[in-house]
Design an enzyme around this catalytic site. Structure first.
Site, PDB file in Angstrom:
ATOM      1  N   CYS A 111       0.835  -1.205   0.000  1.00  0.00           N
ATOM      2  CA  CYS A 111       0.000   0.000   0.000  1.00  0.00           C
ATOM      3  C   CYS A 111       0.866   1.251   0.000  1.00  0.00           C
ATOM      4  CB  CYS A 111      -0.932  -0.003   1.191  1.00  0.00           C
ATOM      5  SG  CYS A 111      -0.021   0.042   2.721  1.00  0.00           S
ATOM      6  N   GLU A 120      -6.008   1.729  -8.360  1.00  0.00           N
ATOM      7  CA  GLU A 120      -4.940   0.948  -7.737  1.00  0.00           C
ATOM      8  C   GLU A 120      -4.700  -0.306  -8.577  1.00  0.00           C
ATOM      9  OE1 GLU A 120      -5.749  -0.912  -3.862  1.00  0.00           O
ATOM     10  OE2 GLU A 120      -3.677  -0.463  -3.307  1.00  0.00           O
TER      11      GLU A 120
HETATM   12  P1  NAD Z   1      -9.243  -7.275   0.420  1.00  0.00           P
HETATM   13  O1  NAD Z   1      -9.973  -6.024   0.739  1.00  0.00           O
HETATM   14  O2  NAD Z   1      -9.698  -8.094  -0.728  1.00  0.00           O
HETATM   15  O3  NAD Z   1      -9.258  -8.259   1.689  1.00  0.00           O
HETATM   16  C1  NAD Z   1      -8.902  -7.804   2.974  1.00  0.00           C
HETATM   17  C2  NAD Z   1      -9.659  -8.647   4.009  1.00  0.00           C
HETATM   18  O4  NAD Z   1     -11.064  -8.475   3.818  1.00  0.00           O
HETATM   19  C3  NAD Z   1      -9.363 -10.130   3.890  1.00  0.00           C
HETATM   20  O5  NAD Z   1      -9.186 -10.660   5.180  1.00  0.00           O
HETATM   21  C4  NAD Z   1     -10.617 -10.686   3.196  1.00  0.00           C
HETATM   22  O6  NAD Z   1     -10.940 -11.985   3.635  1.00  0.00           O
HETATM   23  C5  NAD Z   1     -11.709  -9.730   3.616  1.00  0.00           C
HETATM   24  N1  NAD Z   1     -12.737  -9.529   2.573  1.00  0.00           N
HETATM   25  C6  NAD Z   1     -12.562  -9.588   1.215  1.00  0.00           C
HETATM   26  N2  NAD Z   1     -13.717  -9.292   0.589  1.00  0.00           N
HETATM   27  C7  NAD Z   1     -14.641  -9.025   1.545  1.00  0.00           C
HETATM   28  C8  NAD Z   1     -16.016  -8.634   1.530  1.00  0.00           C
HETATM   29  N3  NAD Z   1     -16.676  -8.467   0.392  1.00  0.00           N
HETATM   30  N4  NAD Z   1     -16.644  -8.438   2.713  1.00  0.00           N
HETATM   31  C9  NAD Z   1     -15.984  -8.597   3.873  1.00  0.00           C
HETATM   32  N5  NAD Z   1     -14.687  -8.974   3.951  1.00  0.00           N
HETATM   33  C10 NAD Z   1     -14.012  -9.179   2.806  1.00  0.00           C
HETATM   34  O7  NAD Z   1      -7.697  -6.878   0.264  1.00  0.00           O
HETATM   35  P2  NAD Z   1      -6.482  -7.812  -0.183  1.00  0.00           P
HETATM   36  O8  NAD Z   1      -6.618  -8.108  -1.630  1.00  0.00           O
HETATM   37  O9  NAD Z   1      -6.298  -8.926   0.772  1.00  0.00           O
HETATM   38  O10 NAD Z   1      -5.268  -6.804   0.066  1.00  0.00           O
HETATM   39  C11 NAD Z   1      -4.873  -5.825  -0.855  1.00  0.00           C
HETATM   40  C12 NAD Z   1      -5.468  -4.479  -0.517  1.00  0.00           C
HETATM   41  O11 NAD Z   1      -5.102  -4.103   0.805  1.00  0.00           O
HETATM   42  C13 NAD Z   1      -4.927  -3.369  -1.411  1.00  0.00           C
HETATM   43  O12 NAD Z   1      -5.984  -2.534  -1.767  1.00  0.00           O
HETATM   44  C14 NAD Z   1      -3.938  -2.629  -0.518  1.00  0.00           C
HETATM   45  O13 NAD Z   1      -3.719  -1.293  -0.844  1.00  0.00           O
HETATM   46  C15 NAD Z   1      -4.617  -2.760   0.804  1.00  0.00           C
HETATM   47  N6  NAD Z   1      -3.689  -2.555   1.904  1.00  0.00           N
HETATM   48  C16 NAD Z   1      -3.774  -1.366   2.548  1.00  0.00           C
HETATM   49  C17 NAD Z   1      -2.894  -1.093   3.576  1.00  0.00           C
HETATM   50  C18 NAD Z   1      -2.932   0.228   4.271  1.00  0.00           C
HETATM   51  O14 NAD Z   1      -2.188   0.413   5.212  1.00  0.00           O
HETATM   52  N7  NAD Z   1      -3.763   1.173   3.888  1.00  0.00           N
HETATM   53  C19 NAD Z   1      -1.950  -2.045   3.967  1.00  0.00           C
HETATM   54  C20 NAD Z   1      -1.915  -3.265   3.294  1.00  0.00           C
HETATM   55  C21 NAD Z   1      -2.804  -3.507   2.252  1.00  0.00           C
END
Ligand code: NAD
Length: 484
Positions: free
Chosen positions: A281, A375
């Protein structure tokens, strides 16, 4: 043999009652390395019941005693650093160097938690003659932490150490695509002496996240992931009257001025957009090149070409991610952008089923193109050209995200102009990844962060505790006045 990933409830690994199973793939070669059972609401109820009981005891333990567990845990992380890093490589696909750095960061986060007694000493003041007011930090109760795939160990450590040291019981919901590292974290916390029920794991997907947001005995929800899901989680948790902090996605801009040091800029931009295969991120995603900067763009391309898939560049998380990233590049090309370094179709000999994307530089991108706005979460940088710094700042400000921004220049005055005007929570000067380190806190602005405050460092104390204000009068001679 495939590992079976289980829940961790009341200090024991327990098989979920759910029959929904998911294969965990190694992105390096596409092999299935584990199977995880996606929990249901009954699993969560059982976890929360144990956590509620355990937390009532835990909050009575003085904080100086609580943190002794983290001193021991830190030593365990140091001792097991190598296998923990190798496991991250397997489940996430990043390089061993990046995985080792992730464990080093987990160690630093643990070290910070050990210092918390120094930071929560409270306040006391004699507010009128013989009347004393004091403030104490009390734990919130049972809290949950929902984490993404890109840092299987570091992001869980953003929350677990501080939340637990401050007297809460924490329920971790790992990413279902990288659930194995949290299994090791649970074992090491137990070995360090953490009482049963204070750290738990419920594996699962959307269903269990929604159950967490709805559960009446969970008091706070922390989330890190994409903006789309951050919004859903923040809205659902707060509508159930929980405190919530939800970190979302990012689109980080690096503004490069003509006087920037070419070598330093080239290597910093390349490392920022390629590190962890662009799945950070804090990764650079847009470079705004202001004025006569062709010589720096050349240097960036030269440095970017040094990242070789399978050598110093890891895999992206899945086949879908690879396809999505390559689609972004192709669409930009069709819209007229120039692909200066092309990472499409990358393969690694002997690992033909791995999910590799080579580093990619897209030049002459315009602000309306998807690669400038969305993104991508891969090793791709889009270069936008502007004539003035003001135009560059306007482009940065228009992004709905606000995690990080950085400027490359030798001029203190112009650097200050960007620092003042960038709409991002973490701003850098001549640095590709302006990530604050402890005791400074981590957190973006705008659609990169929903809720108040940051997730780590001193700022997290406000999220993991509630303040008790105590007013005391022992002296009968103290005057009774308008406020007593
Ligand atoms: P994601 O949003 O797909 O998943 C994150 C979590 O949410 C997981 O545990 C997943 O099981 C859960 N999830 C997924 N879909 C869901 C839904 N519809 N309803 C409820 N829960 C759900 O993210 P990802 O693909 O695992 O990670 C990548 C993303 O995380 C990128 O957008 C990145 O920028 C972000 N990120 C942000 C930071 C920050 O500090 N801002 C840090 C790390 C990653």
């Amino acid at each position: 043999m495939r590992e079976k990933v289980n829940n961790f409830i009341n200090g024991q690994f327990i098989v979920s009652g759910s029959n929904r199973l998911l294969d965990v793939e190694c992105p390096l070669d596409g092999t299935v390395i584990a199977t995880v059972r996606l929990s249901n609401r009954n699993d969560l109820d059982q976890t929360v019941r144990c956590a509620v009981t355990a937390q009532k005891q835990w909050e009575r333990v003085p904080i100086k005693e609580r943190v002794q567990i983290f001193f021991r845990y830190k030593q365990l992380l140091e001792r097991h650093s190598q296998p923990l890093a190798e496991l991250i490589v397997q489940e996430n696909g990043k390089t061993l160097g990046e995985a080792t750095a992730e464990i080093d960061k987990a160690i630093e986060l643990t070290e910070f938690a050990c210092s918390l007694p120094q930071l929560v000493t409270g306040e006391v003041l004699e507010v009128s003659k013989g009347v004393e007011c004091r403030v104490e930090h009390c734990p919130v109760g049972v809290v949950a932490s929902i984490v993404p795939f890109n840092f299987p160990s570091m992001v869980p450590h953003w929350t677990l150490c501080n939340a637990i040291a401050l007297g809460n019981a924490l329920i971790m919901k790992p990413s279902e695509v990288v659930p194995i590292s949290c299994q090791r974290i649970a074992s090491l916390l137990k070995e360090a002496g953490l009482p049963d029920g204070i750290f738990s794991i419920v594996n699962g997907d959307k269903e269990i996240v929604e159950a967490i947001c709805d559960h009446p005995d969970i008091d706070a929800v922390s989330f890190v992931g994409s903006t789309k899901v951050a919004k859903l989680v923040y809205a659902r948790a707060t509508s159930n009257f929980k405190r919530a902090l939800a970190l979302g996605g990012a689109k980080n801009h690096l503004i490069v001025l003509p006087d920037a040091h070419p070598e330093m800029t080239g290597s910093n931009v390349a490392a920022s957009m390629s590190g962890c295969a662009g799945q950070r991120c804090m990764a650079a995603s847009v470079m705004v090149a202001v004025g006569k900067t062709d010589h720096i763009v050349e240097k960036v391309c030269e440095e970017v070409r040094k990242f070789i898939p399978g050598q110093n560049l890891g895999a992206v998380i899945s086949r879908q991610a690879k396809e999505r990233i390559e689609r972004y590049i192709t669409d930009a090309e069709k819209q007229g952008a120039q692909i200066r370094v092309d990472g499409r179709g990358a393969t690694v000999e002997g690992k033909e089923n791995g999910y590799y994307v080579g580093p990619t530089v897209i030049d002459y991108v315009t602000p309306d193109m998807a690669v400038a706005r969305e993104e991508i979460f891969g090793p791709v940088i889009s270069i936008l050209r502007t004539n003035t710094l003001d135009e560059a700042i306007t482009i940065e400000n228009r992004s709905p995200y606000g995690n990080a921004a950085s400027v490359f220049t030798q001029s203190g005055g112009l650097a200050r102009q960007v620092v003042e005007n960038a709409s991002a929570g973490m701003v850098g000067v001549n640095i590709g990844v302006p990530v604050p380190r402890e005791p400074f806190s981590f957190g973006g602005w705008n659609e990169s962060n929903f809720g108040t405050g940051d997730i780590t460092g001193k700022s997290s104390i406000g999220f993991w505790t509630k303040l008790k204000k105590i007013t005391v009068k022992w002296n009968p001679e103290s005057r009774t006045n308008w406020m007593s």
